[in-house]
Design a protein around this motif. Structure first.
Motif, PDB file in Angstrom:
ATOM      1  N   THR A 168       0.906  -1.008   0.037  1.00 22.37           N
ATOM      2  CA  THR A 168       0.110   0.480  -0.124  1.00 22.37           C
ATOM      3  C   THR A 168       0.957   1.591  -0.471  1.00 22.37           C
ATOM      4  O   THR A 168       0.835   2.231  -0.727  1.00 22.37           O
ATOM      5  CB  THR A 168      -0.877  -0.426   0.909  1.00 22.37           C
ATOM      6  OG1 THR A 168      -1.724  -1.629   1.061  1.00 22.37           O
ATOM      7  CG2 THR A 168      -1.720   1.172   0.923  1.00 22.37           C
ATOM      8  N   LEU A 169       2.038   1.388   0.843  1.00 21.33           N
ATOM      9  CA  LEU A 169       2.873   2.510   1.028  1.00 21.33           C
ATOM     10  C   LEU A 169       3.331   2.208  -0.566  1.00 21.33           C
ATOM     11  O   LEU A 169       3.847   3.553  -1.152  1.00 21.33           O
ATOM     12  CB  LEU A 169       4.216   2.158   1.867  1.00 21.33           C
ATOM     13  CG  LEU A 169       5.434   3.185   1.992  1.00 21.33           C
ATOM     14  CD1 LEU A 169       4.096   4.345   2.318  1.00 21.33           C
ATOM     15  CD2 LEU A 169       6.004   2.450   3.074  1.00 21.33           C
ATOM     16  N   ALA A 175       1.991   6.980  -6.483  1.00 23.17           N
ATOM     17  CA  ALA A 175       0.458   7.586  -7.397  1.00 23.17           C
ATOM     18  C   ALA A 175       1.288   9.147  -6.868  1.00 23.17           C
ATOM     19  O   ALA A 175       1.413  10.357  -7.769  1.00 23.17           O
ATOM     20  CB  ALA A 175      -0.273   6.923  -6.068  1.00 23.17           C
ATOM     21  N   LYS A 176       2.097   9.048  -5.913  1.00 25.21           N
ATOM     22  CA  LYS A 176       2.540  10.651  -5.798  1.00 25.21           C
ATOM     23  C   LYS A 176       3.640  10.696  -6.721  1.00 25.21           C
ATOM     24  O   LYS A 176       3.768  11.665  -7.725  1.00 25.21           O
ATOM     25  CB  LYS A 176       3.372  11.162  -3.961  1.00 25.21           C
ATOM     26  CG  LYS A 176       1.995  10.166  -3.247  1.00 25.21           C
ATOM     27  CD  LYS A 176       2.898  10.613  -1.507  1.00 25.21           C
ATOM     28  CE  LYS A 176       1.651  10.511  -0.647  1.00 25.21           C
ATOM     29  NZ  LYS A 176       2.613  11.182   0.406  1.00 25.21           N
ATOM     30  N   ALA A 177       4.692   9.695  -7.090  1.00 24.17           N
ATOM     31  CA  ALA A 177       5.679   9.660  -7.720  1.00 24.17           C
ATOM     32  C   ALA A 177       4.677   9.816  -9.524  1.00 24.17           C
ATOM     33  O   ALA A 177       4.981  10.820 -10.145  1.00 24.17           O
ATOM     34  CB  ALA A 177       6.597   8.510  -7.975  1.00 24.17           C
ATOM     35  N   ARG A 181       5.426  13.193 -11.556  1.00 22.64           N
ATOM     36  CA  ARG A 181       5.046  13.040 -13.080  1.00 22.64           C
ATOM     37  C   ARG A 181       4.474  14.126 -14.054  1.00 22.64           C
ATOM     38  O   ARG A 181       4.838  14.158 -14.718  1.00 22.64           O
ATOM     39  CB  ARG A 181       5.661  11.362 -13.888  1.00 22.64           C
ATOM     40  CG  ARG A 181       6.246  11.462 -14.630  1.00 22.64           C
ATOM     41  CD  ARG A 181       6.010  10.028 -14.319  1.00 22.64           C
ATOM     42  NE  ARG A 181       6.545   9.245 -13.948  1.00 22.64           N
ATOM     43  CZ  ARG A 181       5.790   8.235 -13.027  1.00 22.64           C
ATOM     44  NH1 ARG A 181       5.224   8.067 -12.877  1.00 22.64           N
ATOM     45  NH2 ARG A 181       7.117   7.765 -12.224  1.00 22.64           N
ATOM     46  N   VAL A 182       3.477  13.343 -13.450  1.00 23.98           N
ATOM     47  CA  VAL A 182       2.173  14.742 -14.810  1.00 23.98           C
ATOM     48  C   VAL A 182       2.957  16.158 -14.244  1.00 23.98           C
ATOM     49  O   VAL A 182       2.436  17.139 -15.082  1.00 23.98           O
ATOM     50  CB  VAL A 182       0.801  14.137 -14.085  1.00 23.98           C
ATOM     51  CG1 VAL A 182      -0.389  15.127 -14.842  1.00 23.98           C
ATOM     52  CG2 VAL A 182       0.782  12.377 -14.287  1.00 23.98           C
ATOM     53  N   GLU A 183       2.862  16.597 -13.203  1.00 23.11           N
ATOM     54  CA  GLU A 183       2.546  17.663 -12.949  1.00 23.11           C
ATOM     55  C   GLU A 183       4.199  18.473 -13.213  1.00 23.11           C
ATOM     56  O   GLU A 183       4.397  19.340 -14.124  1.00 23.11           O
ATOM     57  CB  GLU A 183       2.810  18.154 -11.572  1.00 23.11           C
ATOM     58  CG  GLU A 183       1.416  18.049 -10.195  1.00 23.11           C
ATOM     59  CD  GLU A 183       2.219  18.479  -9.183  1.00 23.11           C
ATOM     60  OE1 GLU A 183       3.191  18.707  -8.713  1.00 23.11           O
ATOM     61  OE2 GLU A 183       1.251  17.917  -8.130  1.00 23.11           O
ATOM     62  N   ASN A 184       5.286  17.778 -13.530  1.00 26.28           N
ATOM     63  CA  ASN A 184       6.212  17.732 -14.166  1.00 26.28           C
ATOM     64  C   ASN A 184       6.282  17.803 -16.047  1.00 26.28           C
ATOM     65  O   ASN A 184       6.461  18.940 -16.534  1.00 26.28           O
ATOM     66  CB  ASN A 184       7.611  16.989 -13.810  1.00 26.28           C
ATOM     67  CG  ASN A 184       9.012  16.923 -14.215  1.00 26.28           C
ATOM     68  OD1 ASN A 184       9.288  18.467 -14.319  1.00 26.28           O
ATOM     69  ND2 ASN A 184       9.380  16.396 -15.229  1.00 26.28           N
TER      70      ASN A 184
END
Length: 327
Positions: A168-169, A175-177, A181-184
């Motif tokens: 889960t972690l 998901a955060k990555a 990545r999407v933001e980047n």
């Protein structure tokens, strides 16, 4: 007479020597028999005491074959249900799945082994020592089976719990990555768009390029179309607006080509038609706003009749072209 006495004395001597040996052997055999008797009696007493203890334990536990079989079935059912619950987990680790399947096979073997002891204990008579002993051993094995498997399954469940938390972690971090990545990627796209805008903003865009043949008459400009009356050429165009926010100096190159293909230059009526020749070279200040531009071309030589071509360049890139005709 003397010879006869000697003979009798010689016969009595061996008899007197054999008697002590016989007595010694007799006493030794008695001692050995006594030792063996007491040892047997002691061993028999120990065995009898063990049998008594076994009978007492059997009576205290009130062991019966049917009740033990029910206890065995219940214990195995509980353990198998717990194993099946773990096997039903979708994200169960593969190595744990293999171990649990193997543990089910181990429980099946234990069922057979303990079941035989219970059957043997139930078939024996109450006076037989084999019956209680088998039932007590079966009881001990059931208790040990329940305890060891409970501990084992607890460890398996803890390992699976730790694995699920780690998974889960990892998914959350993934998901955060992915978000980063999407933001980047979005920032990269924005930067790309901005770079394109900046690159295109600094490119001159020209519209409405026109060329007029004029002459001065009474202080005013008059448009003419006769080659003999032309005094100068007026070239006008509009620089279109862009997103450029800083002022830049732009070099403008203009080529006027005569009907015969020669490039006009000041003070020369005809020159070589080389692409390196230019008619005018001007500098304008470009700040991104739309504005009208006008340049004049003068020459001492007369203009020829025919159709002229006009080309406007910036950084060797053709921005616009037009034609005009003189008669």
């Amino acid at each position: 007479m003397e010879d006869e006495n000697k003979s009798n004395s010689q016969e009595e001597r061996p008899k007197s020597k054999a008697l002590p040996l016989f007595i010694f052997l007799f006493l030794a055999s008695l001692a050995l028999c006594a030792f063996l008797f007491f040892k047997y009696a002691k061993t028999a007493k120990i065995i009898q005491q063990k049998n008594v203890d076994l009978e007492i334990a059997y009576k205290i536990l009130d062991l019966k074959a049917d009740s033990l079989q029910s206890e065995l079935d219940f214990t195995l059912e509980q353990l198998e249900n717990r194993i099946n619950e773990n096997l039903a987990l979708e994200d169960l680790k593969e190595d744990l799945r293999e171990k649990l399947v193997a543990q089910k096979a181990t429980l099946a073997s234990a069922r057979t082994r303990i079941g035989r002891l219970i059957a043997a204990g139930g078939a024996s008579s109450e006076s037989s020592n084999g019956g209680p002993k088998n039932l007590l051993e079966a009881k001990s094995l059931i208790t040990s089976l329940q305890q060891s498997n409970t501990e084992y399954l607890t460890k398996v469940e803890q390992v699976q719990h730790d694995y699920a938390e780690a998974k889960t972690l990892a998914q959350e971090n993934g998901a955060k990555a992915s978000e980063f990545r999407v933001e980047n990627d979005s920032l990269i796209d924005i930067n790309t768009v901005l770079e394109k805008k900046l690159s295109t903003a600094s490119i001159l865009r020209i519209a409405g390029l026109t060329t007029l043949a004029i002459r001065e008459k009474k202080g005013k400009q008059e448009i003419v179309d006769k080659a003999s009356k032309v005094e100068r050429l007026k070239l006008s165009f509009s620089v279109l607006a862009s997103e450029l926010t800083e002022k830049e100096k732009k070099e403008i190159t203009i080529r006027i080509i005569e009907p015969n293909g020669a490039v006009l230059t000041k003070n020369t009526s005809t020159l070589s038609s080389s692409d390196d020749l230019i008619t005018l070279s001007e500098t304008l200040t470009y700040d991104g706003t739309e504005k009208g531009i006008a340049y004049y071309y003068d020459q001492e030589a007369s203009y020829k009749k025919g159709t002229y071509k006009v080309e406007l360049y910036h950084n060797d890139k053709l921005l616009d072209r037009t034609t005009f005709k003189l008669r």
